[in-house]
Design a protein around this motif. Sequence first.
Motif, PDB file in Angstrom:
ATOM      1  N   PHE A   1       9.497  -9.056   8.059  1.00  0.00           N
ATOM      2  CA  PHE A   1       8.230  -9.294   8.768  1.00  0.00           C
ATOM      3  C   PHE A   1       7.131  -8.334   8.306  1.00  0.00           C
ATOM      4  O   PHE A   1       6.420  -7.748   9.120  1.00  0.00           O
ATOM      5  N   ALA A   2       6.982  -8.179   7.006  1.00  0.00           N
ATOM      6  CA  ALA A   2       6.025  -7.206   6.468  1.00  0.00           C
ATOM      7  C   ALA A   2       4.584  -7.679   6.631  1.00  0.00           C
ATOM      8  O   ALA A   2       4.246  -8.817   6.311  1.00  0.00           O
ATOM      9  N   SER A   3       3.723  -6.791   7.135  1.00  0.00           N
ATOM     10  CA  SER A   3       2.291  -7.073   7.205  1.00  0.00           C
ATOM     11  C   SER A   3       1.511  -6.175   6.245  1.00  0.00           C
ATOM     12  O   SER A   3       0.309  -6.336   6.074  1.00  0.00           O
TER      13      SER A   3
ATOM     14  N   GLY B   1       4.512  -3.883  18.648  1.00  0.00           N
ATOM     15  CA  GLY B   1       3.374  -3.495  17.818  1.00  0.00           C
ATOM     16  C   GLY B   1       3.757  -3.456  16.354  1.00  0.00           C
ATOM     17  O   GLY B   1       4.256  -4.438  15.810  1.00  0.00           O
ATOM     18  N   LEU B   2       3.542  -2.288  15.717  1.00  0.00           N
ATOM     19  CA  LEU B   2       3.827  -2.144  14.292  1.00  0.00           C
ATOM     20  C   LEU B   2       4.827  -1.023  14.050  1.00  0.00           C
ATOM     21  O   LEU B   2       4.816  -0.014  14.767  1.00  0.00           O
ATOM     22  N   GLU B   3       5.668  -1.211  13.052  1.00  0.00           N
ATOM     23  CA  GLU B   3       6.656  -0.202  12.674  1.00  0.00           C
ATOM     24  C   GLU B   3       6.576  -0.035  11.157  1.00  0.00           C
ATOM     25  O   GLU B   3       6.475  -1.009  10.425  1.00  0.00           O
ATOM     26  N   THR B   4       6.601   1.215  10.683  1.00  0.00           N
ATOM     27  CA  THR B   4       6.545   1.480   9.249  1.00  0.00           C
ATOM     28  C   THR B   4       7.869   2.042   8.766  1.00  0.00           C
ATOM     29  O   THR B   4       8.383   3.015   9.320  1.00  0.00           O
TER      30      THR B   4
ATOM     31  N   SER C   1       6.858   1.482   1.069  1.00  0.00           N
ATOM     32  CA  SER C   1       6.474   1.741   2.453  1.00  0.00           C
ATOM     33  C   SER C   1       6.019   0.415   3.049  1.00  0.00           C
ATOM     34  O   SER C   1       5.029  -0.173   2.594  1.00  0.00           O
ATOM     35  N   VAL C   2       6.753  -0.075   4.033  1.00  0.00           N
ATOM     36  CA  VAL C   2       6.507  -1.413   4.576  1.00  0.00           C
ATOM     37  C   VAL C   2       6.138  -1.321   6.052  1.00  0.00           C
ATOM     38  O   VAL C   2       6.905  -0.792   6.862  1.00  0.00           O
ATOM     39  N   THR C   3       4.959  -1.806   6.381  1.00  0.00           N
ATOM     40  CA  THR C   3       4.551  -1.924   7.777  1.00  0.00           C
ATOM     41  C   THR C   3       4.981  -3.300   8.266  1.00  0.00           C
ATOM     42  O   THR C   3       4.621  -4.316   7.666  1.00  0.00           O
TER      43      THR C   3
END
Length: 249
Positions: A142-144, A162-165, A154-156
Amino acid sequence: MKVLVPVKRVVDYNVKVRVKADGTGVDIANVKMSMNPFDEIAVEEAVRLKEKGVASEIVAVSCGVTQCQETLRTAMAIGADRAILVECADELQPLAVAKLLKALVDKEQPGLVILGKQAIDDDCNQTGQMLAALAGLAQATFASKIEVADGFASVTREVDGGLETLKIKLPAVVTTDLRLNEPRYVTLPNIMKAKKKPLEVFKPGDLGVDVAPRIRTLKVSEPPKRGAGIKVPDVATLVAKLKNEAKVI
């Protein structure tokens, strides 16, 4: 760094699908087919990595019928350098596709595999995860946002809260979400150039993979049609209907 991008041929997202009369599946006869939108995002991201100088070669891969060559040509028109088709007329389930991709990962040795998080036809959301497990690679789903440097990505990623890196070591598998990018418009000159790019064709047997289905579809049916609404004279009647008829309170 070589980037492998699996793409899937699916019913175009603008088409209203119809279920076959015998309930065995979806009718795809004379229906417009196109590249899975999430996979199109994956191809675009791979091209952007190449434009940044991070990737050196982009290999598009598809598994399925002969017509998947059209989907691969589209991927090459976007910017992939070459393509591989694993030709198979049988139904390919996520595990079979993951095994085919694992064989190609062993053959091509890419530094990064980018694919859509799911296909819009079956919504399985399984192939990327299965591929990472079979190949023993790190994964981020689910990379944004994706940034690659010094042998790490490094994948957000989008999660419920919310968001996880995540920082993962390459080689790795990344699945793309909708907000990662907006794919570019494919120009006519690039479509013409794509016709001259190399496209290899393999059979599952060439890769030593058994693609026999493990799951059997019993029946496919359309969702029930929505009933007509009604008007109620007051709140008390509404509450009574919600409680006694709809049974939601």
